[in-house]
Design a protein around this motif. Structure first.
Motif, PDB file in Angstrom:
ATOM      1  N   SER B  38       8.093  85.452 -14.931  1.00 31.69           N
ATOM      2  CA  SER B  38       7.106  84.706 -15.721  1.00 31.69           C
ATOM      3  C   SER B  38       5.783  84.543 -14.961  1.00 31.69           C
ATOM      4  O   SER B  38       4.790  84.116 -15.549  1.00 31.69           O
ATOM      5  CB  SER B  38       7.672  83.337 -16.110  1.00 31.69           C
ATOM      6  N   GLY B  39       5.769  84.871 -13.681  1.00 35.49           N
ATOM      7  CA  GLY B  39       4.512  84.850 -12.933  1.00 35.49           C
ATOM      8  C   GLY B  39       4.372  83.712 -11.934  1.00 35.49           C
ATOM      9  O   GLY B  39       3.294  83.482 -11.401  1.00 35.49           O
ATOM     10  N   LYS B  40       5.475  83.033 -11.630  1.00 36.29           N
ATOM     11  CA  LYS B  40       5.415  81.885 -10.714  1.00 36.29           C
ATOM     12  C   LYS B  40       4.949  82.308  -9.326  1.00 36.29           C
ATOM     13  O   LYS B  40       4.027  81.714  -8.756  1.00 36.29           O
ATOM     14  CB  LYS B  40       6.791  81.211 -10.599  1.00 36.29           C
ATOM     15  N   SER B  41       5.588  83.343  -8.780  1.00 37.15           N
ATOM     16  CA  SER B  41       5.217  83.785  -7.435  1.00 37.15           C
ATOM     17  C   SER B  41       3.774  84.249  -7.410  1.00 37.15           C
ATOM     18  O   SER B  41       3.027  83.960  -6.470  1.00 37.15           O
ATOM     19  CB  SER B  41       6.110  84.940  -6.982  1.00 37.15           C
ATOM     20  N   MET B 158       0.916  72.961   1.219  1.00 35.20           N
ATOM     21  CA  MET B 158       2.061  73.831   1.517  1.00 35.20           C
ATOM     22  C   MET B 158       2.580  74.448   0.222  1.00 35.20           C
ATOM     23  O   MET B 158       2.793  73.749  -0.779  1.00 35.20           O
ATOM     24  CB  MET B 158       3.189  73.025   2.184  1.00 35.20           C
ATOM     25  N   LEU B 159       2.781  75.765   0.264  1.00 35.69           N
ATOM     26  CA  LEU B 159       3.319  76.488  -0.891  1.00 35.69           C
ATOM     27  C   LEU B 159       4.743  76.930  -0.556  1.00 35.69           C
ATOM     28  O   LEU B 159       4.985  77.448   0.529  1.00 35.69           O
ATOM     29  CB  LEU B 159       2.456  77.724  -1.180  1.00 35.69           C
ATOM     30  N   PHE B 160       5.654  76.712  -1.476  1.00 36.85           N
ATOM     31  CA  PHE B 160       7.045  77.125  -1.265  1.00 36.85           C
ATOM     32  C   PHE B 160       7.451  78.051  -2.402  1.00 36.85           C
ATOM     33  O   PHE B 160       7.435  77.656  -3.558  1.00 36.85           O
ATOM     34  CB  PHE B 160       7.969  75.903  -1.275  1.00 36.85           C
ATOM     35  N   ASP B 161       7.844  79.282  -2.080  1.00 35.47           N
ATOM     36  CA  ASP B 161       8.283  80.208  -3.125  1.00 35.47           C
ATOM     37  C   ASP B 161       9.803  80.366  -3.063  1.00 35.47           C
ATOM     38  O   ASP B 161      10.326  81.131  -2.262  1.00 35.47           O
ATOM     39  CB  ASP B 161       7.593  81.574  -2.968  1.00 35.47           C
ATOM     40  N   VAL B 190       3.135  72.715  -3.510  1.00 39.10           N
ATOM     41  CA  VAL B 190       3.449  73.431  -4.744  1.00 39.10           C
ATOM     42  C   VAL B 190       4.751  74.174  -4.491  1.00 39.10           C
ATOM     43  O   VAL B 190       4.841  74.970  -3.558  1.00 39.10           O
ATOM     44  CB  VAL B 190       2.351  74.440  -5.139  1.00 39.10           C
ATOM     45  N   VAL B 191       5.760  73.890  -5.294  1.00 37.57           N
ATOM     46  CA  VAL B 191       7.094  74.409  -5.032  1.00 37.57           C
ATOM     47  C   VAL B 191       7.608  75.178  -6.243  1.00 37.57           C
ATOM     48  O   VAL B 191       7.686  74.628  -7.344  1.00 37.57           O
ATOM     49  CB  VAL B 191       8.075  73.257  -4.713  1.00 37.57           C
ATOM     50  N   VAL B 192       7.918  76.442  -6.034  1.00 34.78           N
ATOM     51  CA  VAL B 192       8.635  77.200  -7.062  1.00 34.78           C
ATOM     52  C   VAL B 192      10.111  77.075  -6.734  1.00 34.78           C
ATOM     53  O   VAL B 192      10.513  77.400  -5.616  1.00 34.78           O
ATOM     54  CB  VAL B 192       8.230  78.690  -7.043  1.00 34.78           C
ATOM     55  N   PHE B 207       5.438  72.016 -13.913  1.00 31.57           N
ATOM     56  CA  PHE B 207       4.778  72.998 -14.772  1.00 31.57           C
ATOM     57  C   PHE B 207       5.820  74.016 -15.207  1.00 31.57           C
ATOM     58  O   PHE B 207       6.551  74.552 -14.367  1.00 31.57           O
ATOM     59  CB  PHE B 207       3.663  73.742 -14.016  1.00 31.57           C
ATOM     60  N   PHE B 208       5.872  74.305 -16.484  1.00 33.73           N
ATOM     61  CA  PHE B 208       6.785  75.337 -16.969  1.00 33.73           C
ATOM     62  C   PHE B 208       5.986  76.580 -17.350  1.00 33.73           C
ATOM     63  O   PHE B 208       5.057  76.511 -18.156  1.00 33.73           O
ATOM     64  CB  PHE B 208       7.587  74.841 -18.171  1.00 33.73           C
ATOM     65  N   MET B 209       6.350  77.701 -16.765  1.00 34.34           N
ATOM     66  CA  MET B 209       5.642  78.960 -17.053  1.00 34.34           C
ATOM     67  C   MET B 209       6.516  79.878 -17.885  1.00 34.34           C
ATOM     68  O   MET B 209       7.725  79.974 -17.664  1.00 34.34           O
ATOM     69  CB  MET B 209       5.282  79.686 -15.755  1.00 34.34           C
TER      70      MET B 209
END
Ligand SMILES: Nc1ncnc2c1ncn2[C@@H]1O[C@H](COP(=O)(O)OP(=O)(O)OP(=O)(O)O)[C@@H](O)[C@H]1O
Ligand SMILES: [Mg+2]
Lengths: 222, 241
Positions: B38-41, B158-161, B190-192, B207-209
């Motif tokens: 869906s494009g999160k990363s 901090m970004l978490f994938d 921001v955490v995926v 957020f829902f993508m």
């Protein structure tokens, strides 16, 4: 058997001297070849079409023509531009030859490193060159050691062709000796023996290095 | 801290992010959820410019970033990232992993970098592993080192994938715990993730993508209990079972 032994003893001093020449030729040319290889490996992965094209042309020509032809062509080409002793002109020619193969070895090794390594480095603020130097290349060099070792062995044996430029390395010494003693069979056998011993020693050293790096780096896992 | 407006991203002809608007305030934790692909990363990677957007604005800490003009290496120092597959440097020890960027990017004196690293390794509970190589660690330990490594640059974001997706179930907790602590200290995150428990407990907004768009956003209680959108409902029904 005794004839072989006699030839061996008679020429021992000359062959020992020749062995140092062969080793020097090999190391000088392969050190240069690594430099050339690294540059052209970067050309290939640069994403720049002109640089890529240059590297591709170089590699195609070197792979597509016999070494002896390259050696003669480069030797007479090089001595047209600069006056160089045969040893150095030969080393340079050998380097240009091996450089094409080493470029492919380095390119393969660099590209075999997981993309995530570059991304992690960049995400920490490292520039591309810094990430290459500190993160990618150390891992790539380690992966390149087995094929590089192989290329070294090929380079060692290929250096024999420099005899035709008048360099007294092992094969050149044999050429000269058999013309004097009229025993080519025994003389070439002895020459082959020297190469074989060098290759065996070298293989042993490469294996040791590989083992040592593996222990130091704690394997290859992520 | 992060403000994205009208962002579009294509991979060739594939339209991966479609007019995405996205904002995170200082010290807030945002969780991004959505189906695979869906494009999160990609959205996450646009925030630290590992991917460059094709149109739209990306504002980091109040500054509109132009990838052509601005020094991205400088911006990335303020935006740490943690990856699904850790991406630790295998040829360096745990300690060396953590001090590498402070020394070579920030030009921090080695001694100071080591002290910071010791503090951070203690914080993630790995003081005793400073001298070992990554291959000798469990997945959970690797990910905690990766968090310490990112924190060593003293980032503001901090970004978490999907930081726990590659872990055995029993190791997920230790990583989430470190992340919760970090959130508690006021880190902007921001955490995926597919860890809905973490989202409910820690996120300020979810957020829902879906298919490159942000379909729905809101506080976790709203998204999880009263999803307005049909796609959100379907997705949640799937992951919660
Ligand atoms: N480098 C790339 N080149 C081409 N297509 C890509 C690239 N990276 C991602 N994509 C495509 O873009 C789309 C979105 O990918 P993305 O990785 O952002 O999804 P995701 O939501 O993170 O999925 P997942 O949950 O599987 O990680 C996918 O269709 C993917 O195949
Ligand atoms: Mg993803």
């Amino acid at each position: 058997m005794t004839a072989i032994y006699e030839i061996f003893m008679e020429n021992a001093a000359a062959f020992m001297q020749a062995t140092t020449v062969t080793l020097k030729l090999t190391f000088v040319s392969l050190l240069l070849a690594m430099l050339i290889g690294l540059v052209f490996a970067f050309f290939k992965i640069s994403g720049n079409r002109v640089l890529y094209g240059i590297a591709q042309l170089y590699i195609t020509v070197i792979r597509g023509t016999p070494l002896i032809v390259q050696l003669m062509f480069l030797y007479f080409g090089i001595i047209k531009i600069v006056v160089l002793p045969a040893f150095w002109a030969g080393s340079l020619a050998l380097a240009i030859h091996a450089g094409a193969y080493i470029a492919e070895i380095f390119r393969g090794a660099i590209q075999s490193i997981d993309r995530g390594q570059m991304e992690a480095a960049r995400s920490l603020g490292m520039s591309y060159p810094l990430a290459m130097r500190r993160i990618i290349l150390p891992q790539a060099f380690k992966r390149a050691i087995p094929p590089l070792g192989n290329q070294f062995i090929i380079g060692l044996k290929d250096s024999s062709l420099v005899a035709y430029l008048g360099v007294a390395e092992i094969y050149g010494t044999a050429l000269y000796a058999q013309a004097e003693n009229f025993q080519p069979f025994e003389t070439y056998l002895v020459a082959g023996f020297y190469y074989l011993v060098l290759v065996i020693i070298f293989t042993f050293l490469v294996n040791k290095l590989e083992l040592k790096l593996n222990v130091e780096n704690g394997g290859d896992a992520k | 801290m992060i403000k994205i407006k009208g962002l579009n991203k294509y991979f060739g002809s594939l339209h991966v992010l479609k007019d995405v608007d996205f904002a995170v305030d200082k010290s807030k934790v945002v969780v991004l959820i959505g189906a695979s692909g869906s494009g999160k990363s990609t959205l996450l990677r646009c925030i630290n410019f590992l991917e460059l957007n094709d149109s739209g604005r990306v504002e980091i800490m109040g500054k509109n970033i132009d990838p052509k003009k601005d020094d991205l290496n400088k911006i990335r120092q303020d935006v740490g990232m943690v990856f699904q597959h850790f991406n630790l440097f295998p040829h360096k020890t745990v300690l060396e992993n953590v001090i590498e960027a402070p020394i070579f990017v920030k030009k921090m004196p080695r001694q100071e970098a080591m002290e910071t690293a010791s503090y951070l390794l203690e914080k993630v509970g790995l003081s005793d592993k400073a001298g070992v190589y990554p291959c000798q660690l469990s997945g959970g330990q690797k990910q905690r080192v990766a968090i310490a490594r990112a924190l060593a640059m003293n980032p503001k974001i901090m970004l978490f994938d999907e930081p726990t997706s590659a872990l055995d179930p029993e190791l997920v907790g230790e990583v989430l715990l470190v992340m919760k602590e970090l959130a508690g200290e006021g880190m902007t995150m921001v955490v995926v993730t597919h860890e809905m428990g973490f989202a409910k407990e820690v996120a300020d907004r979810v957020f829902f993508m879906d298919d490159g768009r942000i379909v729905e956003e809101g506080p976790p209680c709203e998204i999880f209990n009263n999803p307005r959108h049909e796609r959100t409902r379907e997705f949640l029904a799937q992951v919660l079972n």
